[in-house]
Enzyme design. Sequence first.
Site, PDB file in Angstrom:
ATOM      1  N   ASP A 182       1.315   0.253 -12.506  1.00  0.00           N
ATOM      2  CA  ASP A 182       0.450   0.097 -10.931  1.00  0.00           C
ATOM      3  C   ASP A 182       1.026   0.991  -9.928  1.00  0.00           C
ATOM      4  O   ASP A 182       1.722   0.407  -9.132  1.00  0.00           O
ATOM      5  CB  ASP A 182       0.232  -1.465 -10.867  1.00  0.00           C
ATOM      6  CG  ASP A 182      -0.536  -1.567  -9.720  1.00  0.00           C
ATOM      7  OD1 ASP A 182      -1.210  -0.820  -9.301  1.00  0.00           O
ATOM      8  OD2 ASP A 182      -0.238  -2.702  -8.902  1.00  0.00           O
ATOM      9  N   GLU A 216      -2.327   1.406  -0.871  1.00  0.00           N
ATOM     10  CA  GLU A 216      -3.179   0.729  -1.551  1.00  0.00           C
ATOM     11  C   GLU A 216      -2.441  -1.062  -1.592  1.00  0.00           C
ATOM     12  O   GLU A 216      -3.303  -2.052  -1.522  1.00  0.00           O
ATOM     13  CB  GLU A 216      -3.500   0.937  -2.841  1.00  0.00           C
ATOM     14  CG  GLU A 216      -4.693   0.231  -3.701  1.00  0.00           C
ATOM     15  CD  GLU A 216      -4.099  -0.973  -4.296  1.00  0.00           C
ATOM     16  OE1 GLU A 216      -5.125  -1.705  -4.905  1.00  0.00           O
ATOM     17  OE2 GLU A 216      -2.883  -1.043  -4.505  1.00  0.00           O
ATOM     18  N   GLU A 217      -1.339  -0.886  -1.987  1.00  0.00           N
ATOM     19  CA  GLU A 217      -0.927  -2.079  -1.974  1.00  0.00           C
ATOM     20  C   GLU A 217      -0.491  -3.210  -0.830  1.00  0.00           C
ATOM     21  O   GLU A 217      -0.373  -4.197  -0.781  1.00  0.00           O
ATOM     22  CB  GLU A 217       0.951  -2.052  -2.497  1.00  0.00           C
ATOM     23  CG  GLU A 217       0.984  -1.145  -4.109  1.00  0.00           C
ATOM     24  CD  GLU A 217       0.287  -2.377  -5.004  1.00  0.00           C
ATOM     25  OE1 GLU A 217      -0.094  -3.425  -4.628  1.00  0.00           O
ATOM     26  OE2 GLU A 217       0.568  -1.790  -6.164  1.00  0.00           O
ATOM     27  N   ASP A 237      -7.201   1.986 -11.869  1.00  0.00           N
ATOM     28  CA  ASP A 237      -6.317   1.275 -11.382  1.00  0.00           C
ATOM     29  C   ASP A 237      -5.928   0.137 -12.691  1.00  0.00           C
ATOM     30  O   ASP A 237      -7.112   0.208 -13.521  1.00  0.00           O
ATOM     31  CB  ASP A 237      -6.575   0.466 -10.146  1.00  0.00           C
ATOM     32  CG  ASP A 237      -5.297  -0.125  -9.233  1.00  0.00           C
ATOM     33  OD1 ASP A 237      -4.071  -0.244  -9.921  1.00  0.00           O
ATOM     34  OD2 ASP A 237      -5.660  -0.342  -8.243  1.00  0.00           O
ATOM     35  N   HIS A 317       2.723  -6.407 -11.431  1.00  0.00           N
ATOM     36  CA  HIS A 317       3.717  -6.435 -10.248  1.00  0.00           C
ATOM     37  C   HIS A 317       5.105  -7.027 -10.623  1.00  0.00           C
ATOM     38  O   HIS A 317       5.835  -7.462  -9.954  1.00  0.00           O
ATOM     39  CB  HIS A 317       2.917  -7.300  -9.425  1.00  0.00           C
ATOM     40  CG  HIS A 317       2.001  -6.759  -8.466  1.00  0.00           C
ATOM     41  ND1 HIS A 317       1.392  -7.112  -7.316  1.00  0.00           N
ATOM     42  CD2 HIS A 317       1.315  -5.447  -8.590  1.00  0.00           C
ATOM     43  CE1 HIS A 317       0.600  -6.284  -6.651  1.00  0.00           C
ATOM     44  NE2 HIS A 317       0.524  -5.284  -7.285  1.00  0.00           N
TER      45      HIS A 317
END
Length: 343
Positions: A182, A216-217, A237, A317
């Site tokens: 990711d 983005e995170e 994504d 994650h």
Amino acid sequence: MNMNGIVARIEELCAIESPTGMTMAAADYVAGVLDALGVKNWMTRKGNVVAELGGEGAPLALCAHVDTLGLMVSAIKPNGRLKFSHIGGISDNSIENENVIIHTRDGRAYEGTVQSIYASRHVFAGRDQCARDTDNMEIVIDEITHSAEETRALGIMNGDFVTLDPRTRVTESGFIKSRHLDDKACAALLLEFAARVKRGETKLGRKVYLMFSVYEEVSHGASAGLPADVEDVLIVDMGCVGGDLEGDETRVSIDAKDAGGPYNYQMTTRLIELAKQHELEFAMDVFTSYSSDAATALRAGYDVRHALIGPGVFASHGYERTHVRALESTLRLIEAYASECSL
């Protein structure tokens, strides 16, 4: 399809340290690949890389992000070890015993390990079952230091970035295991898509931009930088895997709705039709604890249609896993959508 090249690109990207806020090397890598392909590109002030791939009419932006999860030093403890803060939505359970690198502001780097403060069962019997959180975990530096003063003498200070060992592995059965799939898996797919367009293997049915975002995170990656003429945004994504979700690591996921709300009906429906038409392995899902650069762009005021697809990724994650079959289906769906003129 060049799956070996895509996997090699993923390995290279995952090896580049790029937690949100320290993404210069990853952005430069992407820009360098685009330069080598002869693709016009530029970097926005916040660090997003935008490229104009070609085509005419009804501009479409394909977006992936190259920033990743990470940590930051939040305090130097009296024993010389480090408290840390999260960069992005990381789970402390997933980083216990992980090897890390502490990056000082003057360019030094030190190895370390994330450990429970009760790491030794022989010393803290019964207390090793404590909650895994930032109060009960610390970074142990692989240098001889027993005090805050000795650690500061190494040049370490609050605000230093800490990166996680990606531990990338590729199995003979086609699985890719790594931190930061990711969204570096999807960044690799967009670079391969660009290469296929430049080689003439893929024809564009409309004007296509690529954007590689870098915040983005922390939820403002695509809040700026999209070209003004973009009409549609297709986010590429990861697809979530687990629980009662339909997706798995061998299929491309199409997201109907996430925490940011429903995706555009017409775009999403067309992606489903194309997946069926091209006999792709795909899953339709709703990701209730997930948001993307699409929501970021819409909240920033962009007047665009939006949709999201991506390879299924297990243990999102955490120490993530996907499969080459999902990568191939995702790339084929990107090509199918970009080859059409518009909705």
